[in-house]
Design an enzyme around this catalytic site. Sequence first.
Site, PDB file in Angstrom:
ATOM      1  N   LYS A 179       0.854  -1.187   0.000  1.00 36.26           N
ATOM      2  CA  LYS A 179       0.000   0.000   0.000  1.00 36.26           C
ATOM      3  C   LYS A 179       0.886   1.233   0.000  1.00 36.26           C
ATOM      4  O   LYS A 179       1.687   1.432   0.899  1.00 36.26           O
ATOM      5  CB  LYS A 179      -0.905  -0.006   1.232  1.00 36.26           C
ATOM      6  CG  LYS A 179      -2.205   0.801   1.075  1.00 36.26           C
ATOM      7  CD  LYS A 179      -2.049   2.296   0.893  1.00 36.26           C
ATOM      8  CE  LYS A 179      -1.466   2.965   2.128  1.00 36.26           C
ATOM      9  NZ  LYS A 179      -1.437   4.488   1.935  1.00 36.26           N
ATOM     10  N   GLY A 231       6.306   4.907   8.731  1.00 42.79           N
ATOM     11  CA  GLY A 231       5.543   6.149   8.753  1.00 42.79           C
ATOM     12  C   GLY A 231       5.647   6.832  10.100  1.00 42.79           C
ATOM     13  O   GLY A 231       6.591   6.607  10.858  1.00 42.79           O
ATOM     14  N   SER A 232       4.661   7.644  10.401  1.00 37.73           N
ATOM     15  CA  SER A 232       4.691   8.439  11.620  1.00 37.73           C
ATOM     16  C   SER A 232       4.463   7.566  12.849  1.00 37.73           C
ATOM     17  O   SER A 232       3.834   6.500  12.772  1.00 37.73           O
ATOM     18  CB  SER A 232       3.620   9.536  11.563  1.00 37.73           C
ATOM     19  OG  SER A 232       2.327   8.968  11.701  1.00 37.73           O
ATOM     20  N   GLY A 236       1.793   4.605  13.581  1.00 41.03           N
ATOM     21  CA  GLY A 236       2.339   3.332  14.051  1.00 41.03           C
ATOM     22  C   GLY A 236       1.635   2.831  15.293  1.00 41.03           C
ATOM     23  O   GLY A 236       1.406   1.622  15.440  1.00 41.03           O
ATOM     24  N   GLU A 253       8.613   0.883  11.441  1.00 43.67           N
ATOM     25  CA  GLU A 253       9.751   1.804  11.335  1.00 43.67           C
ATOM     26  C   GLU A 253       9.162   3.202  11.358  1.00 43.67           C
ATOM     27  O   GLU A 253       8.518   3.636  10.402  1.00 43.67           O
ATOM     28  CB  GLU A 253      10.535   1.533  10.049  1.00 43.67           C
ATOM     29  CG  GLU A 253      11.928   2.142  10.053  1.00 43.67           C
ATOM     30  CD  GLU A 253      11.973   3.499   9.390  1.00 43.67           C
ATOM     31  OE1 GLU A 253      11.949   4.502  10.145  1.00 43.67           O
ATOM     32  OE2 GLU A 253      12.034   3.577   8.165  1.00 43.67           O
ATOM     33  N   CYS A 287      13.261  10.498   8.071  1.00 45.32           N
ATOM     34  CA  CYS A 287      13.135  10.098   9.472  1.00 45.32           C
ATOM     35  C   CYS A 287      14.489   9.976  10.151  1.00 45.32           C
ATOM     36  O   CYS A 287      14.583  10.100  11.383  1.00 45.32           O
ATOM     37  CB  CYS A 287      12.360   8.790   9.587  1.00 45.32           C
ATOM     38  SG  CYS A 287      13.072   7.429   8.619  1.00 45.32           S
ATOM     39  N   GLU A 387       9.133  15.802  15.782  1.00 51.76           N
ATOM     40  CA  GLU A 387       9.654  15.609  14.428  1.00 51.76           C
ATOM     41  C   GLU A 387       8.996  16.611  13.483  1.00 51.76           C
ATOM     42  O   GLU A 387       7.787  16.578  13.271  1.00 51.76           O
ATOM     43  CB  GLU A 387       9.388  14.179  13.942  1.00 51.76           C
ATOM     44  CG  GLU A 387      10.028  13.867  12.617  1.00 51.76           C
ATOM     45  CD  GLU A 387       9.844  12.425  12.193  1.00 51.76           C
ATOM     46  OE1 GLU A 387      10.779  11.848  11.634  1.00 51.76           O
ATOM     47  OE2 GLU A 387       8.749  11.871  12.427  1.00 51.76           O
TER      48      GLU A 387
END
Length: 480
Positions: A179, A231-232, A236, A253, A287, A387
């Site tokens: 996806k 992703g964020s 997550g 991750e 990231c 972040e």
Amino acid sequence: MITYDKLFIGGTWTEPSGPDLLDILSPHDESLVGRAAQARPADVDRAVAVARAAFDEGTWPNTPPAERIAVLRRLNALREARAEQIAAVITAENGSAAWFTRAGQPSLTRQANAYLKAAEDLAWEETLTSTDPAATVRSVVRREAIGVVAAVIPWNSPFSASLAKIIPALLAGNAVILKVSPENSLSMGLLADLLAECGLPAGTISVLPADRETSEHLVSHPDVDKIAFTGSTGAGRRIASIAGQQLKRVSLELGGKSAAIVLPDADLAKFTAGLAFSCLLNNGEACIAQTRILAPRSRYEEVVDAVKQVVESLKVGDPQDPDTFIGPMIRRDQQQRVRDYIETGIKEGARLVTGGPQVPAGLEQGHYVTPTVFADVDNAMRIAQEEIFGPVLVVIAYEDEDDAVRIANDSEYGLSGGVWSADEQHALAIARRIRTGTVTINGAPIGFDGPFGGFKASGLGREYGFAGLNTYLEYKTVTI
């Protein structure tokens, strides 16, 4: 203009459940780059159904590992042959500078080769014998595929993120639904073209660009056995909760707010030469970017001035210009988010060294942010803890090495980090004390044979090499 009006489901370009195509606009000037079909829940259901059938009834899970390796090696070769085209499309749709997308192509080869080597060296089945006073036990230990994998990736580095998941998942014998973000519909369409050529059995792989609602439908699907997500941290946590409820295997991750520790004996010329690549790669939308720079009090203003000079020297503009180092943010809302953080830093009392919330002159049509440096930053400030995902750096003073390590570890994240020193062994000793998944010494590039992933809120599990391959395997013990 590039158009993908079908969806890649189970290895075949298929009519989507909805007729509308999404316009993919350039982050540089909002011109039309291409159009692409977007998956909906009904398309996810079809992809999961064919993946389930391919895994439960097909040949791929039982194909000898050497044959699976050959197929994925062919995929790698096909990608290498189209590297320039892939880089150009990512630059057009993402706004990533051309130097970055081109430089990343050899890294994709090294990433794939590390997985292929791990698969070649792995003992897919081995016999263990143990002897105790009561009995001799002989066990056959097998590594087997998990099943149907939902791999969900972000938009900032689509080929790296996708191949980091689908290559080990397929090497292990799984079926995969990838996806991808709507913003990457075009480059991921290219990836689907390569997957159609490499020789995978029908049903084994699907590539679906889709929104968050459709993504949640995929990861919640009862026929998905494992979720692999990049992703964020917020997303997550949501995925981890779904996986926990259904007892799916999951690897995450996630985000980072990594620190670069400049030790008192560091060579500032070397530090500044590597700073942009460690701290501002991919427009700051990375990231692993080391956006907290920790400088000794004794050299603080020297470091601040050096960082200022580097950041002000970087060309901002059209990402297709080979001289551009920093391009636009991917979307208008991301641009505004980064500008809001800059305003927050000013309100928090940090010293604005260079940059600011204003859009660079002459670049008002695109999603541009002026690269920004803050000094006199307290690690408790939001700009030091959250972040930002843009070209914003903070310089934080420390008193001694213990203080530097404390500040580096004073974060909910633990993904990356760096240490700069004239003494590599001393730098290594400091690196061992940092609670983070990856640490670079003097700007060294990250290797792909070693594990990559995060401590704390930066994730669960590891990618790359043997550790990444192992993430997609189940262990079975047969005692004889």
